[in-house]
Design a protein around this motif. Structure first.
Motif, mmCIF file in Angstrom:
data_model
loop_
_atom_site.group_PDB
_atom_site.id
_atom_site.type_symbol
_atom_site.label_atom_id
_atom_site.label_comp_id
_atom_site.label_asym_id
_atom_site.label_seq_id
_atom_site.Cartn_x
_atom_site.Cartn_y
_atom_site.Cartn_z
ATOM 1 N N ALA A 38 0.842 -1.199 0.000
ATOM 2 C CA ALA A 38 0.000 0.000 0.000
ATOM 3 C C ALA A 38 0.872 1.243 0.000
ATOM 4 N N GLN A 39 1.997 1.217 0.734
ATOM 5 C CA GLN A 39 2.889 2.371 0.774
ATOM 6 C C GLN A 39 3.632 2.564 -0.539
ATOM 7 N N SER A 40 4.056 1.443 -1.145
ATOM 8 C CA SER A 40 4.846 1.554 -2.376
ATOM 9 C C SER A 40 3.997 1.622 -3.627
ATOM 10 N N GLY A 41 2.713 1.200 -3.491
ATOM 11 C CA GLY A 41 1.858 1.163 -4.674
ATOM 12 C C GLY A 41 2.139 -0.022 -5.558
ATOM 13 N N ALA A 42 2.809 -1.035 -5.037
ATOM 14 C CA ALA A 42 3.173 -2.208 -5.828
ATOM 15 C C ALA A 42 2.166 -3.328 -5.608
ATOM 16 N N SER A 43 1.899 -4.102 -6.676
ATOM 17 C CA SER A 43 1.075 -5.323 -6.610
ATOM 18 C C SER A 43 -0.334 -5.038 -6.114
ATOM 19 N N SER B 173 -10.818 -13.294 -0.689
ATOM 20 C CA SER B 173 -10.221 -13.009 0.604
ATOM 21 C C SER B 173 -10.363 -14.197 1.530
ATOM 22 N N THR B 174 -9.371 -14.361 2.395
ATOM 23 C CA THR B 174 -9.423 -15.425 3.398
ATOM 24 C C THR B 174 -9.860 -14.848 4.726
ATOM 25 N N ASP B 175 -10.192 -15.726 5.611
ATOM 26 C CA ASP B 175 -10.656 -15.316 6.926
ATOM 27 C C ASP B 175 -9.559 -14.582 7.678
ATOM 28 N N GLN B 176 -9.916 -13.508 8.342
ATOM 29 C CA GLN B 176 -9.035 -12.702 9.183
ATOM 30 C C GLN B 176 -7.932 -12.013 8.361
ATOM 31 N N GLU B 177 -8.213 -11.734 7.129
ATOM 32 C CA GLU B 177 -7.272 -11.002 6.279
ATOM 33 C C GLU B 177 -7.566 -9.522 6.385
ATOM 34 N N THR B 178 -6.457 -8.693 6.291
ATOM 35 C CA THR B 178 -6.597 -7.240 6.297
ATOM 36 C C THR B 178 -6.404 -6.733 4.874
ATOM 37 N N ILE B 179 -7.315 -5.892 4.442
ATOM 38 C CA ILE B 179 -7.249 -5.273 3.124
ATOM 39 C C ILE B 179 -6.934 -3.804 3.322
ATOM 40 N N TYR B 180 -5.941 -3.315 2.475
ATOM 41 C CA TYR B 180 -5.522 -1.921 2.568
ATOM 42 C C TYR B 180 -6.044 -1.166 1.349
ATOM 43 N N ALA B 181 -6.717 -0.054 1.613
ATOM 44 C CA ALA B 181 -7.247 0.788 0.538
ATOM 45 C C ALA B 181 -6.391 2.045 0.451
ATOM 46 N N ARG B 182 -5.911 2.390 -0.757
ATOM 47 C CA ARG B 182 -5.027 3.548 -0.961
ATOM 48 C C ARG B 182 -5.727 4.532 -1.879
ATOM 49 N N ILE B 183 -5.713 5.817 -1.462
ATOM 50 C CA ILE B 183 -6.273 6.886 -2.281
ATOM 51 C C ILE B 183 -5.135 7.778 -2.734
ATOM 52 N N THR B 184 -5.032 8.024 -4.049
ATOM 53 C CA THR B 184 -3.940 8.818 -4.617
ATOM 54 C C THR B 184 -4.524 10.027 -5.308
#
Length: 886
Positions: free
Chosen positions: A748-753, A761-772
């Motif tokens: 999320a910080q680098s904007g990669a992948s 998604s799997t159970d107990q996974e964290t998803i990061y949302a990035r706004i540019t």
């Protein structure tokens, strides 16, 4: 007549006489066991009237008897030959022979010598005689076997180098009895070593001989002399091995020529007489000194004037006019060097002490007497005035060297000096005879062959042409190079040639003289660069002058006359000549006078997004602006510095010390730039640009997600990521921003992948949302958590497959959670009308796929039965009914 008479002799004697050495009758003696003894006329001529001479022939072995067999005899009336048993013509003769008493075989009976005295009358001569010489061995045979280490070559000669040591050993075989025998090694320097082994070192070049002698109890010895002949290599002649220049400047090259010749050794058959000998004053007082010449084969005679190269006298005398000097051969023949009276008067020889009462020696000059072209006058002809000194050098004798033809070479050659007038004396320091080397016997001469000659490897050698090398020394001081010869004796000799190299002139090319403008006429001070060019060299030792071309500087021609006020209108180059006053060497350096303005090219501001700390401070790389600021100007020619104020930029003080990592102190902030000529910091221009830290965009919160697994088999939940965009935007315009999703904070910080939608998604996974922010590129990100649940299977009791979009299929929510389930539907007659399972699951829509009605359309309204097998050990299978209605 003698030749005719010889024809009557036996073939044996003819062969013997023809090949043997002839010894003519004369005062003297020989030691030999072979050859022919003849009258003074030799094999072909008559003897002379009034001869009275004594000649002794001895065997080299004391235990031998000497025997002569006369094969020809012809004496005149009254002429007699007396024979004595021994080495002297004294006592009673062994025999007396005359015209009528013809000798035959004569043998000594008590000694190993026979002595002959011949007396001829005043008139009448004859052919004389000839007799074969032989020795009678009275001893047993004693045979020695001699070896040396190093061993002798194939010709029997042991060849070694100077300073080498030879180890000798020998064994002896006796024909009768060796009991009580003794042995010893005899060396030609007089050294005697008892026993059959010996060692000897030979430091000097020459020919040496070692004789191993074995004596039995009767005094008999082996009959071989010079058991080992040694030749010690001569030092070669390196004359001509020299450098074209013995002194050069640093960085220069020179050629060194290698020349070498092996040197012939010629035995000194006439060692000179040395030592200070007084020549007393007197009237007719004679001084005589003799050299005993022994190196020629017995019976050798003077054949040609060229047999004598020269003879020399090192002497001083205060009055040439009273001297009579002559040289006499062994047979009494002589030549005059100077004859009294001679007109030499008070001419000095050498530098005498011209005081009769002072008997100390003066300084001798060497006077050489030769028939070479270098000699044009006799001593008498060259004499000068009173008190003058006759120069040392080459002179002629008054009589020719040819007067010695026929004289024996071996024997006493005597120098006789007669002082004829009272007053004046002198000294002889040395005198000697030099025979022509070509007449020296082969056994007394040799010359090593040349095997290799080469210059030894040296990094300074830059070119080789035959035996010439070009050297370019790389260090100052004395540089030496070795030329090596290896001769056929295996000896190596080295000649070293040294070159003195002046100290390096360590001048440097100075920084350009900058004219900070594009056009115009100015004068510049070239001499301001003197010290920079000298680079620390002492000014008094090194002069600096300036020229308009390198050629002029090299030739020291046409110097710039006013270097301190040199007029220029455009960029130009001059040359400085740095001259070493001590060593007369020089070096040139290029000096550039450059017209050059400095330009600052405007660049865009630098902007960085604020990090998550939102402190409005970021680290800027100011140096990223350098290329744009310089434009087409070379970075090698200009320096760029960054400042916090215009005043600092103009004063060139307080420059930013870490321009590649600069933290802004305000936001936005002005950065001031100074572009300077690298060689003239006062030639500069300034400019500025801004740096600014941009704020990150606002971002909304996204609620956590909890839902049943879309795929119970993998326990994953399919997310449509765009469903969360609105929450991220939080009311902002979607057109102004780009929203992406990631499964790690780092991405999320680098904007990669970035993730693709839908995302499993799997159970107990964290998803990061990035706004540019599309305008600035700045971004922020947030996260939300995913919970995937396993839900209860709900089975309906009926469905209506009438395509009204409501309950059109027998839908069983959450059935997919069981990866191995099987569903079978029966009619009320128990017949299977539909089957499906997890691997190819299709919801039952009232159309049979089994039995007689498979695929024929909808089943009739009614109750149908089903069985669900979960094939899961923890879940009970289900059997129930479902009602179909339209």
């Amino acid at each position: 007549m003698k030749k005719l008479l010889l024809l009557t002799l036996s073939l044996l004697f003819t062969a013997t006489i023809a090949t043997a050495q002839d010894f003519p009758m004369a005062d003297g003696s020989i030691v030999t066991c072979s050859g022919t003894f003849s009258d003074s006329g030799g094999p072909t001529a008559d003897y002379q009237n009034s001869e009275n001479s004594i000649f002794t022939i001895c065997s080299p072995f004391d235990t031998d008897f000497m025997s002569l067999n006369f094969t020809f005899w012809d004496l005149g009336v009254g002429d007699i030959l007396l024979v004595y048993d021994g080495d002297m013509a004294t006592g009673s003769p062994l025999a007396v022979y005359s015209t009528t008493n013809v000798p035959g075989l004569i043998t000594s009976s008590a000694t190993n010598c026979l002595t002959f005295r011949f007396i001829s009358g005043a008139t009448g001569v004859a052919d004389g005689w000839q007799a074969a010489v032989l020795c009678i061995d009275n001893c047993q045979t004693i045979a020695n076997t001699v070896t040396s280490t190093p061993a002798a070559d194939g010709d029997g000669i042991t060849r070694i180098c100077q300073g080498e040591t030879i180890n000798f050993s020998a064994t002896t075989v006796f024909s009768v009895d060796g009991t009580g025998a003794t042995s010893e090694w005899r060396f030609d320097d007089g050294t005697v070593v008892a026993g059959n082994t010996a060692s000897k070192s030979y430091p000097n070049a020459g020919i040496y001989r070692a004789d191993y002698v074995t004596f039995d109890v009767n005094g008999c010895r082996d009959r071989f002399f010079d058991d080992v002949v040694i030749q010690v290599s001569t030092t070669p002649d390196f004359t001509g091995t020299l450098a074209a220049d013995t002194s050069i400047c640093f960085g220069e090259s020179t050629i060194i020529t290698g020349m070498v010749e092996t040197v012939e050794f010629v035995a000194d058959v006439a060692p000179p007489i040395a030592g200070t000998t007084f020549l007393p004053d007197g009237s007719g007082v004679s001084y005589q000194t003799c050299i005993d010449v022994t190196g020629f084969p017995a019976g050798s005679t003077f054949q040609n004037a060229s047999d004598l190269l020269n003879f020399f006298i090192n002497m001083e005398h205060s009055y040439l006019g009273d001297l009579d000097i002559s040289l006499t051969a062994p047979d009494g023949s002589s030549i005059q060097i100077i004859t009294y009276p001679n007109g030499g008067g008070g001419t000095f020889l050498g530098v005498p002490i011209d005081v009769d009462t002072n008997l100390n020696p003066g300084t001798g000059f060497i006077y050489t007497f030769t028939e070479a072209t270098t000699a044009t006058q006799t001593l008498a002809q060259a004499a000068g005035g009173f008190g003058t000194t006759l120069p040392a050098g080459d002179y002629r004798t008054e009589d020719p060297f040819s007067a010695f033809i026929g004289a024996p070479l071996n024997g006493l050659w005597c120098l006789t000096i007669v002082d004829n007038i009272g007053s004046d004396n002198g000294f002889i320091f040395e005198w000697g005879i030099n025979f022509n080397p070509v007449i020296i016997p082969a056994a007394g001469r040799f010359e090593p062959g040349e095997v290799t000659e080469q210059w030894l490897t040296n990094a300074d050698i830059t070119a080789t042409n035959g035996s010439d090398i070009t050297v370019t020394p790389t260090v100052a001081g004395q540089n030496c190079y070795d030329f090596e010869l290896t001769d056929s004796f295996g000896c190596t000799y080295t000649e070293t040639v040294c070159i003195d190299v002046a100290p390096e002139i360590t001048s440097v090319q100075p920084a350009d003289i900058i004219v900070c403008q594009n056009t115009g006429s100015v004068t510049v001070d070239l001499t301001a660069k003197d010290d920079e060019i000298r680079n620390g060299l002492v000014a008094t030792d090194y002069d600096v002058t300036y020229f308009n071309s390198d050629a002029d500087a090299q030739a020291d021609m046409n110097p710039i006359l006013t270097p301190d006020a040199f007029a220029v209108t455009t960029s130009t180059t001059v040359w400085a000549r740095v001259f070493d006053n001590v060593n007369s060497c020089f070096k040139t350096e290029q000096v550039n006078v450059t017209f050059q303005e400095v330009n600052y090219n405007t660049v865009a501001d630098l902007e960085l997004c604020d990090d998550l700390s939102a402190d409005q401070v970021e680290t800027f790389d100011l140096t990223s602006q350098i290329a744009g600021i310089l434009g087409s100007q070379s970075s090698a020619d200009f320096n760029i510095a960054f400042f916090n104020s215009q005043a600092d930029a103009d004063a060139n003080t307080g420059a930013i010390t870490t321009p590649a990592a600069y933290d802004n102190v305000s936001n936005p902030e002005i950065i001031y730039v100074r572009v300077s000529n690298a060689q003239d910091q006062d030639c500069y221009q300034t400019g500025q640009f801004n740096i600014e830290v941009l704020s990150a965009p606002a971002i909304g919160a996204v609620s956590d997600v909890s839902d049943c697994a879309t795929n119970p088999i993998t326990n994953q939940l399919d997310l449509v990521l765009a469903d969360y965009d609105a929450a991220v935007l939080n009311g902002q315009s979607a057109a102004a921003y780009t929203i992406t999703y990631y499964n790690s904070e780092a991405n999320a910080q680098s904007g990669a992948s970035a993730l693709s939608s839908p995302y499993a998604s799997t159970d107990q996974e964290t998803i990061y949302a990035r706004i540019t922010d599309n305008a600035t590129g700045c971004f922020d990100y947030t996260s939300f958590n995913i919970t995937v649940e396993v839900c209860e299977v709900v089975i309906p009791e009926g469905f209506s497959p009438n395509n009204d979009g409501i309950n059109d299929t027998f839908s069983i929510p959450n059935l997919e959670q069981y990866p191995n389930f099987e569903l079978t539907v029966f009619n009320r007659n128990g017949s299977t009308v539909y089957e499906t399972k997890a691997s190819n699951y299709e919801e039952f829509a009232g159309v049979p796929n089994k039995g007689a009605l498979a695929g024929d359309g909808l089943l009739p309204v009614g109750t149908y039965f089903y069985v669900i097998k979960y094939n899961d050990a923890e879940t009970e299978d289900v059997a129930s009914w479902v009602y179909i209605n339209y």
